[in-house]
Write an enzyme that holds these catalytic residues in place. Structure first.
Site, PDB file in Angstrom:
ATOM      1  N   SER A  79       0.826  -1.211   0.000  1.00  0.00           N
ATOM      2  CA  SER A  79       0.000   0.000   0.000  1.00  0.00           C
ATOM      3  C   SER A  79       0.859   1.259   0.000  1.00  0.00           C
ATOM      4  O   SER A  79       2.066   1.234   0.270  1.00  0.00           O
ATOM      5  CB  SER A  79      -0.947   0.030   1.196  1.00  0.00           C
ATOM      6  OG  SER A  79      -0.387   0.721   2.293  1.00  0.00           O
ATOM      7  N   ILE A  80       0.190   2.380  -0.239  1.00  0.00           N
ATOM      8  CA  ILE A  80       0.824   3.698  -0.255  1.00  0.00           C
ATOM      9  C   ILE A  80       1.359   4.095   1.116  1.00  0.00           C
ATOM     10  O   ILE A  80       2.254   4.934   1.234  1.00  0.00           O
ATOM     11  CB  ILE A  80      -0.193   4.747  -0.760  1.00  0.00           C
ATOM     12  CG1 ILE A  80       0.525   6.039  -1.163  1.00  0.00           C
ATOM     13  CG2 ILE A  80      -1.306   4.989   0.273  1.00  0.00           C
ATOM     14  CD1 ILE A  80      -0.371   6.987  -1.969  1.00  0.00           C
ATOM     15  N   LYS A  81       0.852   3.473   2.178  1.00  0.00           N
ATOM     16  CA  LYS A  81       1.236   3.847   3.540  1.00  0.00           C
ATOM     17  C   LYS A  81       2.682   3.474   3.897  1.00  0.00           C
ATOM     18  O   LYS A  81       3.203   3.926   4.917  1.00  0.00           O
ATOM     19  CB  LYS A  81       0.284   3.215   4.543  1.00  0.00           C
ATOM     20  CG  LYS A  81      -1.143   3.734   4.461  1.00  0.00           C
ATOM     21  CD  LYS A  81      -1.247   5.164   4.952  1.00  0.00           C
ATOM     22  CE  LYS A  81      -2.683   5.612   5.067  1.00  0.00           C
ATOM     23  NZ  LYS A  81      -2.820   6.952   5.651  1.00  0.00           N
ATOM     24  N   CYS A  82       3.316   2.667   3.061  1.00  0.00           N
ATOM     25  CA  CYS A  82       4.729   2.361   3.315  1.00  0.00           C
ATOM     26  C   CYS A  82       5.574   3.630   3.287  1.00  0.00           C
ATOM     27  O   CYS A  82       6.533   3.774   4.050  1.00  0.00           O
ATOM     28  CB  CYS A  82       5.252   1.373   2.272  1.00  0.00           C
ATOM     29  SG  CYS A  82       4.689  -0.319   2.497  1.00  0.00           S
ATOM     30  N   SER A 132       5.087   5.583   6.519  1.00  0.00           N
ATOM     31  CA  SER A 132       5.625   4.767   7.623  1.00  0.00           C
ATOM     32  C   SER A 132       7.135   4.927   7.725  1.00  0.00           C
ATOM     33  O   SER A 132       7.676   5.187   8.804  1.00  0.00           O
ATOM     34  CB  SER A 132       5.278   3.289   7.415  1.00  0.00           C
ATOM     35  OG  SER A 132       3.890   3.076   7.494  1.00  0.00           O
TER      36      SER A 132
END
Length: 325
Positions: free
Chosen positions: A48-51, A54
């Site tokens: 996902s884009i949240k890497c 993060s």
């Protein structure tokens, strides 16, 4: 012994796999006029884009002395931020504990725990499985606070952490600008924490002041548009919580696009059957919004619209049968 040229192709860890995702033209869904270009964020190691956020939030916390080596990390999540943090924390050797609503897909909990994280699943306040409301998200906060205190942990706080949007200003925006040959007429994105939209739209508008930026909201849960919340429960997990996010900035928005569950599912399915891409609901919503804009006359017919394909369809329970008829 190093072989000339080979070392440049070998990544030192999963952290080096984050970002620099390709852009794909969705020419089979929309052959023109205009073009829909999509950033393949599902190709990050946490799917996902949240890497991106993060990695940036954890690195900056370490650099700023807020996170010590080996110190536990805690976050509340709809799943994708937790998966991204699990990738980063496993490599950097930080124990990770996340709280997630029982309404979010169990596949996400399985993913996080496979990467070494502990996922505390919190009962829902008002939502149902697959539909998580703001009240459900707020219920995670009390649990999170106690875990932070008990473990002397660093609390990431993605919803208010400005490093979240900064990650996209420093990476997502510049990558899009470079990959399109500096040709972006419109940018749009679904909003959860607003990190992706805030950081990316800010960068792209600095490069092209004429660029139009649109927020994608679930129909019936459109606080950014200023509408009363009539449908707090919807399928777009990780977005549309019914409140204007702390990280959101109206200065970089030109309008909103409302997308129904049915529209999101339709384009999620088309991404699979026409483009060969198995993706989640917000990806379907982003593409549905791009189509709506091109058909609405609000943007030039020949506009290049860039959006994000946020996460893999493997993170979700199958689509409700009534929405596929």
């Amino acid at each position: 012994m190093a072989v000339d040229g080979i070392d440049n192709e070998i990544k030192s860890s999963a952290l080096d796999l984050i970002g620099n995702t390709p852009i794909v033209a969705l020419d089979r869904i929309h052959p023109g006029p205009g073009r829909i270009l999509a950033k393949c964020e599902f190709m990050n190691p946490g799917a996902s884009i949240k890497c991106r956020s993060s990695l940036h939030m954890i690195r900056k916390a370490r650099e700023d002395g807020l996170l010590e080596p080996g110190q536990p990390v805690v976050e509340r999540t709809s799943g994708n931020q937790g998966c991204g943090l699990a990738v980063v924390c496993s490599v950097l050797e930080h124990p990770l504990i996340v709280t997630m609503s029982k309404g979010n897909s169990v596949q996400r909990a399985i993913h996080m725990e496979a990467l070494g994280a502990k996922c505390v699943r919190v009962p829902q306040v008002e939502g149902t499985y697959g539909s998580v409301t703001n009240a459900d998200v707020q219920a995670l906060e009390e649990v999170c606070t106690k875990i932070v205190e008990d473990n002397k942990a660093f609390y990431v706080n993605q919803f208010s952490n400005t490093r979240n949007s900064e990650a996209h200003y420093l990476t997502t925006g510049p990558e899009i600008w470079r990959q399109t040959g500096q040709h972006v007429d419109v940018f749009l994105a679904a909003v959860g924490t607003a990190g992706t939209f805030a950081g990316t739209s800010k960068y792209l508008k600095e490069k092209n002041p004429k660029l139009l930026a649109f927020v994608v909201e679930p129909a019936g849960s459109e606080p950014i548009k200023g509408e009363p919340i009539t449908k707090p429960m919807h399928l777009l997990q990780g977005s549309g919580y019914g409140v204007v996010p702390d990280l959101f900035d109206y200065d970089h928005m030109d309008g909103t696009v409302s997308i129904t569950d049915e529209e999101a599912v339709k384009y999620m399915n088309l991404l699979g059957t026409k483009e060969g891409l198995y993706l989640g609901y917000t990806s379907g919503a982003n593409v549905a919004a791009a189509m709506k804009l091109l058909e609405s006359g609000k943007v030039p017919k020949d506009a290049w619209i860039v959006t994000t394909l946020n996460d893999s369809g493997l993170k979700y329970t199958p689509v409700p049968e009534e929405l596929t008829k």
